[in-house]
Enzyme design. Structure first.
Site, mmCIF file in Angstrom:
data_model
loop_
_atom_site.group_PDB
_atom_site.id
_atom_site.type_symbol
_atom_site.label_atom_id
_atom_site.label_comp_id
_atom_site.label_asym_id
_atom_site.label_seq_id
_atom_site.Cartn_x
_atom_site.Cartn_y
_atom_site.Cartn_z
ATOM 1 N N GLY A 74 -28.470 16.296 -21.620
ATOM 2 C CA GLY A 74 -27.620 17.489 -21.761
ATOM 3 C C GLY A 74 -26.323 17.326 -20.992
ATOM 4 N N PHE A 75 -25.581 18.405 -20.901
ATOM 5 C CA PHE A 75 -24.261 18.385 -20.258
ATOM 6 C C PHE A 75 -24.372 17.992 -18.775
ATOM 7 C CE2 PHE A 75 -21.364 21.589 -18.022
ATOM 8 C CZ PHE A 75 -20.331 20.672 -17.863
ATOM 9 N N ASN A 97 -35.966 16.351 -25.075
ATOM 10 C CA ASN A 97 -36.386 16.437 -26.482
ATOM 11 C C ASN A 97 -35.184 16.671 -27.409
ATOM 12 O OD1 ASN A 97 -35.729 19.046 -25.955
ATOM 13 N ND2 ASN A 97 -37.622 19.959 -26.728
ATOM 14 N N GLY A 110 -29.418 18.899 -26.306
ATOM 15 C CA GLY A 110 -28.688 17.735 -25.785
ATOM 16 C C GLY A 110 -28.421 16.721 -26.888
ATOM 17 N N LEU A 139 -47.538 15.510 -20.032
ATOM 18 C CA LEU A 139 -47.181 14.100 -20.144
ATOM 19 C C LEU A 139 -48.454 13.291 -20.364
ATOM 20 C CD1 LEU A 139 -44.809 15.465 -18.422
ATOM 21 C CD2 LEU A 139 -44.332 13.142 -17.711
ATOM 22 N N ASN A 198 -45.860 21.977 -15.774
ATOM 23 C CA ASN A 198 -46.238 20.574 -16.005
ATOM 24 C C ASN A 198 -45.575 19.647 -14.991
ATOM 25 O OD1 ASN A 198 -47.951 21.035 -18.162
ATOM 26 N ND2 ASN A 198 -46.331 20.860 -19.693
ATOM 27 N N ALA A 204 -33.385 23.533 -11.479
ATOM 28 C CA ALA A 204 -32.082 24.078 -11.884
ATOM 29 C C ALA A 204 -32.292 25.513 -12.342
ATOM 30 C CB ALA A 204 -31.485 23.242 -13.015
ATOM 31 N N TYR A 231 -33.974 34.000 -21.053
ATOM 32 C CA TYR A 231 -33.383 33.050 -20.107
ATOM 33 C C TYR A 231 -33.525 33.559 -18.674
ATOM 34 C CZ TYR A 231 -29.797 29.822 -18.243
ATOM 35 O OH TYR A 231 -29.100 28.856 -17.535
ATOM 36 N N ARG A 252 -20.218 28.650 -25.681
ATOM 37 C CA ARG A 252 -19.830 29.160 -24.364
ATOM 38 C C ARG A 252 -18.316 29.389 -24.358
ATOM 39 N NH1 ARG A 252 -23.920 25.876 -20.232
ATOM 40 N NH2 ARG A 252 -24.051 24.218 -21.738
HETATM 41 P P1 NAD Z 1 -27.695 21.621 -21.937
HETATM 42 O O1 NAD Z 1 -28.223 22.443 -23.037
HETATM 43 O O2 NAD Z 1 -26.488 20.781 -22.182
HETATM 44 O O3 NAD Z 1 -28.822 20.671 -21.355
HETATM 45 C C1 NAD Z 1 -30.177 21.009 -21.322
HETATM 46 C C2 NAD Z 1 -30.991 19.817 -21.776
HETATM 47 O O4 NAD Z 1 -32.383 20.146 -21.739
HETATM 48 C C3 NAD Z 1 -30.684 19.396 -23.227
HETATM 49 O O5 NAD Z 1 -30.416 18.022 -23.299
HETATM 50 C C4 NAD Z 1 -31.957 19.768 -23.977
HETATM 51 O O6 NAD Z 1 -32.180 18.963 -25.109
HETATM 52 C C5 NAD Z 1 -33.033 19.610 -22.895
HETATM 53 N N1 NAD Z 1 -34.246 20.388 -23.135
HETATM 54 C C6 NAD Z 1 -34.344 21.715 -23.413
HETATM 55 N N2 NAD Z 1 -35.643 22.057 -23.586
HETATM 56 C C7 NAD Z 1 -36.374 20.925 -23.371
HETATM 57 C C8 NAD Z 1 -37.767 20.626 -23.391
HETATM 58 N N3 NAD Z 1 -38.680 21.565 -23.684
HETATM 59 N N4 NAD Z 1 -38.166 19.357 -23.120
HETATM 60 C C9 NAD Z 1 -37.255 18.392 -22.829
HETATM 61 N N5 NAD Z 1 -35.918 18.612 -22.816
HETATM 62 C C10 NAD Z 1 -35.480 19.864 -23.076
HETATM 63 O O7 NAD Z 1 -27.432 22.612 -20.702
HETATM 64 P P2 NAD Z 1 -26.719 22.361 -19.301
HETATM 65 O O8 NAD Z 1 -25.522 23.198 -19.260
HETATM 66 O O9 NAD Z 1 -26.601 20.907 -19.023
HETATM 67 O O10 NAD Z 1 -27.787 23.009 -18.316
HETATM 68 C C11 NAD Z 1 -28.709 22.220 -17.583
HETATM 69 C C12 NAD Z 1 -29.525 23.107 -16.675
HETATM 70 O O11 NAD Z 1 -28.674 23.785 -15.755
HETATM 71 C C13 NAD Z 1 -30.329 24.176 -17.407
HETATM 72 O O12 NAD Z 1 -31.592 24.306 -16.785
HETATM 73 C C14 NAD Z 1 -29.510 25.430 -17.194
HETATM 74 O O13 NAD Z 1 -30.315 26.586 -17.213
HETATM 75 C C15 NAD Z 1 -28.897 25.192 -15.831
HETATM 76 N N6 NAD Z 1 -27.631 25.932 -15.694
HETATM 77 C C16 NAD Z 1 -26.508 25.522 -16.327
HETATM 78 C C17 NAD Z 1 -25.333 26.265 -16.202
HETATM 79 C C18 NAD Z 1 -24.044 25.847 -16.846
HETATM 80 O O14 NAD Z 1 -23.038 26.534 -16.665
HETATM 81 N N7 NAD Z 1 -23.975 24.765 -17.571
HETATM 82 C C19 NAD Z 1 -25.338 27.438 -15.435
HETATM 83 C C20 NAD Z 1 -26.519 27.840 -14.840
HETATM 84 C C21 NAD Z 1 -27.659 27.070 -14.956
HETATM 85 N N1 UDP Z 2 -17.008 35.066 -24.118
HETATM 86 C C1 UDP Z 2 -15.834 35.401 -24.786
HETATM 87 N N2 UDP Z 2 -15.501 34.687 -25.892
HETATM 88 C C2 UDP Z 2 -16.234 33.636 -26.364
HETATM 89 C C3 UDP Z 2 -17.419 33.289 -25.663
HETATM 90 C C4 UDP Z 2 -17.777 34.040 -24.547
HETATM 91 O O1 UDP Z 2 -15.124 36.344 -24.407
HETATM 92 O O2 UDP Z 2 -15.838 33.032 -27.383
HETATM 93 C C5 UDP Z 2 -17.348 35.826 -22.899
HETATM 94 C C6 UDP Z 2 -18.792 36.317 -22.834
HETATM 95 O O3 UDP Z 2 -18.891 37.608 -23.423
HETATM 96 C C7 UDP Z 2 -19.035 36.358 -21.333
HETATM 97 C C8 UDP Z 2 -18.152 35.250 -20.765
HETATM 98 O O4 UDP Z 2 -17.201 34.955 -21.790
HETATM 99 O O5 UDP Z 2 -18.608 37.590 -20.797
HETATM 100 C C9 UDP Z 2 -18.909 33.974 -20.405
HETATM 101 O O6 UDP Z 2 -19.700 33.617 -21.519
HETATM 102 P P1 UDP Z 2 -20.520 32.258 -21.621
HETATM 103 O O7 UDP Z 2 -21.295 32.329 -22.897
HETATM 104 O O8 UDP Z 2 -19.627 31.086 -21.441
HETATM 105 O O9 UDP Z 2 -21.491 32.239 -20.355
HETATM 106 P P2 UDP Z 2 -22.369 33.318 -19.556
HETATM 107 O O10 UDP Z 2 -21.750 33.355 -18.221
HETATM 108 O O11 UDP Z 2 -22.303 34.654 -20.229
HETATM 109 O O12 UDP Z 2 -23.727 32.748 -19.555
#
Ligand code: NAD
Ligand code: UDP
Length: 320
Positions: A14-15, A36, A40, A65, A108, A123, A154, A195
């Site tokens: 993922g990201f 999975n 991602g 696993l 798990n 995370a 979530y 997003r």
């Molecule tokens: P993302 O969606 O890019 O990455 C998540 C990854 O998890 C993906 O590659 C996806 O395929 C994998 N995944 C999901 N369910 C799975 C499963 N059951 N088994 C195996 N793999 C699985 O999201 P991200 O932005 O990289 O977020 C990563 C983590 O950080 C998440 O737990 C998210 O809740 C947390 N987080 C991210 C942000 C953000 O701003 N990006 C903010 C708060 C929390």
């Molecule tokens: N949002 C927006 N335009 C978009 C996507 C999101 O105005 O095209 C707003 C959304 O309503 C939220 C904020 O931007 O208030 C951040 O949204 P995001 O989905 O990035 O993440 P969140 O912090 O809500 O998980």
């Protein structure tokens, strides 16, 4: 000389996870990436496929696993559990999967580390604070979450995940640490994840209207990916942090209107801003991390300004 360690990163394709894989491999470690690919992509990690220290395992962590896999990853030093959809449109679509990966998936993994006693980093998210009444958000704030709302899959999923992690810490004295990640952005965000940053940059680069949901006065505080990865690593390596819950994010709070204006300016776009009524139920009005605890316990501080991070992210989106 640094001693190489064995890492398991769930959600490593993922990201955030893929950037963490990059860093861990760069430092000479062995990395097992379980993903999975539900949100991602292999593209995020394909540059490591020829590296003998990198192992990609296509597996859903909701399923236990198998023995072969357990043998393969024996002797882990660190587990980062990042697997979970994270973008609101994605977790709304994958609501049950989101609840399960944050409950059974976390279970798990916690069971898995009972033997190796690896350091476990969960995370979690600023969404555990819901639509916060307390501002900025400190770790001791319990939050304002609607348990049956649309974001609950979530928010409550992550709250359960935190609770389960704390029980394994209390009962089995595992080395668990919880990080509450606030909005993070940068290269490898998916173009279509829905997003705000990815939407606005994609719209700006094609001179389409930027879709501000609601009035646009709601705020977020955005942290650049390299800072987040550094924060995650600092929390994993810090001394005496077992059982701790730590916010990670950038304090620089901006309204969504300000973000729209900044992205139009930095991408030199001709786009206009339009207001659309697409706010998801319980969309937080304000969000800003209090990172005093992270700074005090780990010395971590985000360094990249919003503007610098956006320039790099816009460059990345332009290159696609
Ligand atoms: P993302 O969606 O890019 O990455 C998540 C990854 O998890 C993906 O590659 C996806 O395929 C994998 N995944 C999901 N369910 C799975 C499963 N059951 N088994 C195996 N793999 C699985 O999201 P991200 O932005 O990289 O977020 C990563 C983590 O950080 C998440 O737990 C998210 O809740 C947390 N987080 C991210 C942000 C953000 O701003 N990006 C903010 C708060 C929390
Ligand atoms: N949002 C927006 N335009 C978009 C996507 C999101 O105005 O095209 C707003 C959304 O309503 C939220 C904020 O931007 O208030 C951040 O949204 P995001 O989905 O990035 O993440 P969140 O912090 O809500 O998980």
């Amino acid at each position: 000389m640094k001693i190489a360690k064995k890492y398991l990163i769930t959600g490593g394709a993922g990201f955030i996870g893929s950037h963490l894989c990059d860093k861990m491999l760069e430092d000479g470690n062995e990395v097992y990436c379980i993903d999975n690919l539900i949100t991602g992509s292999k593209k995020n990690i394909s540059h490591h496929f020829t590296n003998p220290r990198f192992h990609f395992i296509d597996h859903d962590v909701i399923k236990p696993l198998n023995d072969q896999l357990i043998r393969q990853i024996k002797g882990l030093d660190y587990v980062f559990h990042l697997a979970s959809p994270a973008s609101p449109p994605q977790y709304l679509k994958l609501s049950i999967e989101t609840l399960l990966v944050n409950s059974i998936g976390t279970y798990n993994l916690l069971e898995l580390i009972k033997e190796s006693r690896a350091i476990f980093i969960l995370a979690s998210t600023s969404e555990v604070y819901g639509n916060p009444i307390v501002h900025p958000q400190k770790e001791n704030y319990f939050g304002n979450v609607n348990p049956v709302g649309r974001r609950a899959c979530y928010d409550e999923g992550k709250r359960f995940s935190e609770s389960l992690t704390m029980e394994f810490y209390r009962k089995y004295h595992l080395k668990t640490r919880i990080v509450r990640i606030f909005n993070t952005f940068g290269p490898r965000m998916q173009v279509t994840d829905g997003r705000v940053i990815s939407n606005f940059i994609t719209q700006a680069l094609s001179n389409k209207d930027l879709t501000v949901y609601g009035s646009g006065s709601q705020t977020r505080s955005f942290c650049y990916i390299t800072d987040m990865v550094e924060g995650l690593i600092k929390v994993s390596r810090g001394m005496n942090l077992d059982g701790e819950v730590i916010n990670l994010g950038n304090r620089d709070e901006k309204s969504i209107n300000q973000i729209a204006g900044l992205i139009i300016k930095l991408s030199r776009s001709n786009s206009e801003v339009v207001k659309v009524s697409a706010r998801i139920e319980d969309d937080p009005d304000r969000r800003q991390p209090d990172i005093t605890k992270a700074v005090k316990l780990t010395g971590w501080q985000p360094k990249v300004t919003l503007e610098k991070g956006l320039i790099k992210t816009i460059e990345y989106f332009r290159s696609l």
